[in-house]
Design an enzyme around this catalytic site. Structure first.
Site, short mmCIF file in Angstrom:
data_model
loop_
_atom_site.label_atom_id
_atom_site.label_comp_id
_atom_site.label_asym_id
_atom_site.label_seq_id
_atom_site.Cartn_x
_atom_site.Cartn_y
_atom_site.Cartn_z
N GLU A 120 0.85 -1.19 0.00
CA GLU A 120 0.00 0.00 0.00
C GLU A 120 0.89 1.24 0.00
O GLU A 120 1.90 1.29 0.69
CB GLU A 120 -0.87 -0.02 1.26
CG GLU A 120 -1.83 1.15 1.39
CD GLU A 120 -2.63 1.08 2.68
OE1 GLU A 120 -3.81 1.45 2.66
OE2 GLU A 120 -2.07 0.65 3.72
N LYS B 94 -10.17 -0.28 -2.04
CA LYS B 94 -10.24 -0.62 -0.61
C LYS B 94 -11.62 -0.32 -0.04
O LYS B 94 -12.13 0.79 -0.17
CB LYS B 94 -9.18 0.16 0.15
CG LYS B 94 -9.02 -0.19 1.62
CD LYS B 94 -7.88 0.63 2.21
CE LYS B 94 -7.61 0.31 3.65
NZ LYS B 94 -6.54 1.19 4.20
N CYS C 142 -4.58 -3.68 3.46
CA CYS C 142 -4.30 -3.18 4.80
C CYS C 142 -5.44 -3.43 5.80
O CYS C 142 -5.61 -4.53 6.29
CB CYS C 142 -3.91 -1.71 4.74
SG CYS C 142 -2.99 -1.14 6.20
#
Length: 288
Positions: free
Chosen positions: A46, A121, A164
């Site tokens: 990321e 995301k 993440c």
């Protein structure tokens, strides 16, 4: 070069800064190193493109998928003849001119430089931990992604995409596993405090409960005066064993053989998915 009968994946660790040119140079070097080690797919973390020091800087440095940064990675994939997992690109949103908001975007690119999947995301990191020095509000400038994506067939296996903070939501990993994932990937920039407490535990848990390989590229070290990352880019096998760890100090690459027979053996010997009850069973408490 690897002489393994199994495909090799490279899990990278990076220290991105607001300097996009320096970041590309560092990532390019890691991709070249991974290729020399026999990798056919390279996983970058990321924020591989940059990590800004303010909301304004983060937004001003963002680009579209048609911009210079992704074009350069497309050329790199062709030159090195590798697939790339570009694990958290700052993509300008669909209404950028009006709202100045971005997506946190995970791109899978093939060895011809073509984009084959784009996951945005879905869980945004809005967290304040008093006393631990963590205060981040990703939703202040980021749009949550609209949906999960089917796992992508790659040279190392079927890869399910997360980013993440998605790691903390087992519903996501189980959904990807049900749709064929053999490998889960969570490119990340974990904070030092949350990484020390939870990073390895969560990655191993996701591997154990889905019986998938888990590959997690990571940011490490000090990005600028306001932010540092935990590091420890990891590769975990379907039994939950750590196969590679880049440590918490410096940039680097860990190479891991992906033997998909391990996935099949683990699932056959402990058939958790067959033992899972239907959805209504797990919702029965809601009806009581």
């Amino acid at each position: 070069m690897s002489t393994s009968p199994h495909p090799v994946a490279a899990v990278c660790q990076v220290t991105a800064t607001p300097d996009k040119e320096a970041n590309f140079s560092a990532c390019k070097q890691l991709v070249e190193e991974a290729k020399q080690g026999g990798a056919c797919m390279v996983f970058l973390p990321e924020g591989f493109d940059y990590i800004g020091s303010s909301r304004e800087e983060t937004l001003s440095l963002s680009e579209s998928l048609a911009g210079d940064t992704i074009s350069r990675y497309s050329q790199l994939a062709r030159t090195e003849d590798v697939w790339l997992s570009l694990g958290g690109f700052h993509e300008r949103g669909h209404d950028w001119e009006n709202d100045r908001r971005i997506y946190n975007c995970h791109i899978i690119m093939n060895d011809k430089g073509d984009i084959v999947s784009v996951y945005r995301k879905s869980h945004l990191f809005d967290v304040e931990l008093p006393g631990r020095g963590v205060l981040l509000k990703e939703s202040a400038f980021t749009i949550p992604g609209p949906s999960l994506l089917p796992p992508v067939q790659t040279p190392v296996g079927k890869v399910g995409l997360g980013i993440c903070y998605d790691l903390r939501f087992p519903e996501l990993s189980l959904a990807l596993q049900r749709h064929g994932a053999e490998i889960l990937t969570y490119p990340s920039a974990f904070t030092v405090a949350t990484g020390a407490a939870h990073w390895e535990i969560l990655l191993r848990a996701r591997a154990i409960e889905t019986q998938c390989f888990v590959l997690a590229a990571a940011q490490v070290g000090r990005h600028h005066e306001k932010r540092s990352s935990y590091g420890h880019a990891l590769a975990v096998d379907p039994w939950g064993a750590v196969l590679g760890d880049c440590g918490g100090e410096s940039t680097g690459v860990t190479l891991v053989e992906i033997d998909l027979e391990k996935v099949r053996d683990t699932r056959r010997n402990m058939p958790v998915q067959q033992h899972r009850r239907d959805t209504s069973f797990y919702r029965s408490l809601e009806q009581s």
